[in-house]
Design an enzyme around this catalytic site. Structure first.
Site, PDB file in Angstrom:
ATOM      1  CD  GLU A 157      48.697   4.931  39.069  1.00 26.05           C
ATOM      2  OE1 GLU A 157      48.907   3.599  39.687  1.00 26.05           O
ATOM      3  OE2 GLU A 157      50.268   5.520  38.497  1.00 26.05           O
ATOM      4  CG  ASN A 195      50.442   1.641  33.513  1.00 19.34           C
ATOM      5  OD1 ASN A 195      49.323   0.836  33.116  1.00 19.34           O
ATOM      6  ND2 ASN A 195      51.282   2.275  33.926  1.00 19.34           N
TER       7      ASN A 195
END
Length: 501
Positions: A157, A195
């Site tokens: 990411e 997440n």
């Protein structure tokens, strides 16, 4: 087009633990000279030894030559003083998850490294904006979030804070791609992409367990075998550790100012309070150890095969059940209707998010049995069903016999809204859609992140498109109406996609 950092760029990795040494491994294999730094020489030595062990394993599997192994190791230079790495053009920190400690480190790096050096953090949860705020050059700071183990996990990411120079983010994206990774762009918001979007995978399973609809082993098997997730949510939470998983959920919940979408589970809190943290403590949802027996999913006994099945209308995502039944030698008759299977006086239909009892009453179909979503109805080995309270036992057995005749193991859930796979998938899609709505990431990057960061069988938004956006919206609306909770609010992005079809 933005270029990757040239191989002449030296990379400084701060933190020689499993994550830091893994990142150093990746950069060194790509051809960069890597400074591996930690506060103790012993930690650096252990980190470098871990890299060598991983490289030797690749050699043993004929995935790396001896020459490349040796050359990669030569490019990993141990350092115990940051000034020894003052010519690094990229610094990646993988230290303790504390904002104040990372801010202090970046201040040191600003002073020690060239003014144009990129300062990257491997944080999984802390704000990039906050991390960069005290610095003289906050535009040089970005997230470079690898997943563990870094040499094997594809996803990275690339996280931009409020001050991050877009050119820096683009350079990191190109660099991660050159390193053989799958990079995605994300905005610095709680949980970034993975997440955050993954929270419903745990939350919906915990909710269904809390409603006493089935055992953890049954729910795990349904999501693993029927929906093709790599692990069931309960075995996955046991593997991660409930202290860690619960802390991440609490962190996201608090960071979003108590958004009900992320409400932590009392069930998981109790496990943490009891010290039942999963594999590492020997007990979580399951017991571990040599003497521990692995719980098996509940499966309904086999019923005699039906003599005929009537297919009324189109079955949508479940249409592959028809040729599967025909291949099993079951006579199938097609009629006009609302998209369901009729076996005598029994009706078998794909869930629309309502409990079977509520839907049976609304549609005046007392002998209603609902079945769950499957990743691929042509091959699924397992499905969940739920029976309306009004449904007779004979009608239920007849409905179950249809799925069993197609070679499917059938597990009964208590009559819970949306069963397990359907509600899980639509909520993952809903969370991914909100991330797109809020500019956290593009739809393509959300899907790429979830497939490569969590090994989901399909990106949640692509999955929603496959199911049909209108059907996903209907299921979410029915879940929202049933529970009356903000948790199931519908993402504007999904509603827009459904309207545009």
């Amino acid at each position: 087009m933005t270029q990757a950092l040239p191989l002449s760029t030296r990379v400084l990795v701060i933190g020689a633990g499993a994550m830091g040494s893994g990142i150093a491994h990746v950069a060194a294999r790509a051809g960069h000279t890597v400074y591996l730094y930690d506060m103790s020489a012993e930690a650096v030595a252990r980190g470098r030894a871990g890299i060598e062990k991983d490289l030797r394993f690749l050699v043993s599997k004929a995935k790396l030559s001896e020459a490349d192994c040796a050359a990669t190791l030569e490019r990993v230079l141990p350092v115990t003083n940051l000034t020894d790495a003052r010519d690094a053009g990229l610094a990646i920190e993988a230290i303790v998850e504390r904002l104040d400690v990372k801010q202090a480190l970046f201040k040191q790096l600003e002073e020690a490294l060239p003014a144009d050096a990129i300062l990257a953090t491997n944080t999984s949860s802390l704000s990039i904006t906050a991390m960069a705020a005290p610095l003289a050059r906050p535009q040089n700071v970005a997230g470079l979030h690898f997943f563990n183990p870094a040499p094997r996990m594809a996803l990275v990411e690339i996280v931009a804070g409020l001050a991050t120079d877009p050119a820096i983010a683009d350079t990191l994206y190109a660099t991660a791609k050159a390193w053989g990774k799958v990079p995605v762009h994300a905005k610095s918001t709680p949980g970034f992409i993975v997440n955050r979007v993954a929270r419903p995978y745990y939350a919906e399973a915990l909710r269904v367990l809390g409603e006493q609809a089935a055992s953890p082993a049954t729910l795990d098997a349904l999501l693993r075998d029927g929906a093709r997730f790599p692990m069931g949510p309960f075995e996955l939470m046991d593997m991660i550790g409930h202290d860690v998983n619960f802390a991440v959920t609490r962190s996201v919940y608090d960071a979003y100012f108590g958004d009900k979408r992320f409400t932590p589970s009392l069930i998981q809190q109790d496990l943490v309070l009891a010290g039942r943290l999963g594999r590492k403590s020997g007990q979580g949802f399951y017991a571990y150890g040599d003497a521990a027996a692995k719980p098996q999913p509940d499966v309904l006994p086999t019923q005699p095969a039906p003599t005929e099945v009537i297919v009324e209308g189109e079955l949508g995502p479940a249409k592959a059940l028809i040729p599967r039944l025909e291949a099993a030698g079951i006579p199938v008759e097609r009629q006009y209707g609302d998209g369901q299977l009729r076996i005598g006086n029994a009706v078998l239909a794909l869930s629309d998010g309502r409990p079977a009892t509520i839907r049976a009453a609304a549609e005046e179909t007392p002998n209603l049995v609902l079945f769950d979503l499957a990743f691929d109805y042509a091959t699924t080995p397992r499905l969940a069903v739920a029976k309306a309270d009004q449904c007779s036992d004979d009608a239920f057995d007849a409905a179950v016999s249809v799925l069993q005749a197609a070679g499917i193991a059938v597990s009964q859930l208590d009559d819970v809204a949306g069963l397990i796979a359907l509600r899980t998938v639509v909520m993952l899609a809903n969370e991914g859609a909100d991330a797109v709505t809020q500019g956290v990431a593009s739809a393509a990057d959300v899907d790429a992140a979830m497939q490569n960061g969590t090994n989901y069988p399909k990106g949640p938004l692509a999955w929603a498109q496959h199911i049909g956006f209108a059907r996903v919206v209907l299921v979410l609306e029915n879940l929202g109406a049933h529970y009356g909770e903000e948790r199931y609010r519908l993402s504007p992005w999904l509603r827009r996609q459904a309207a545009a079809v």
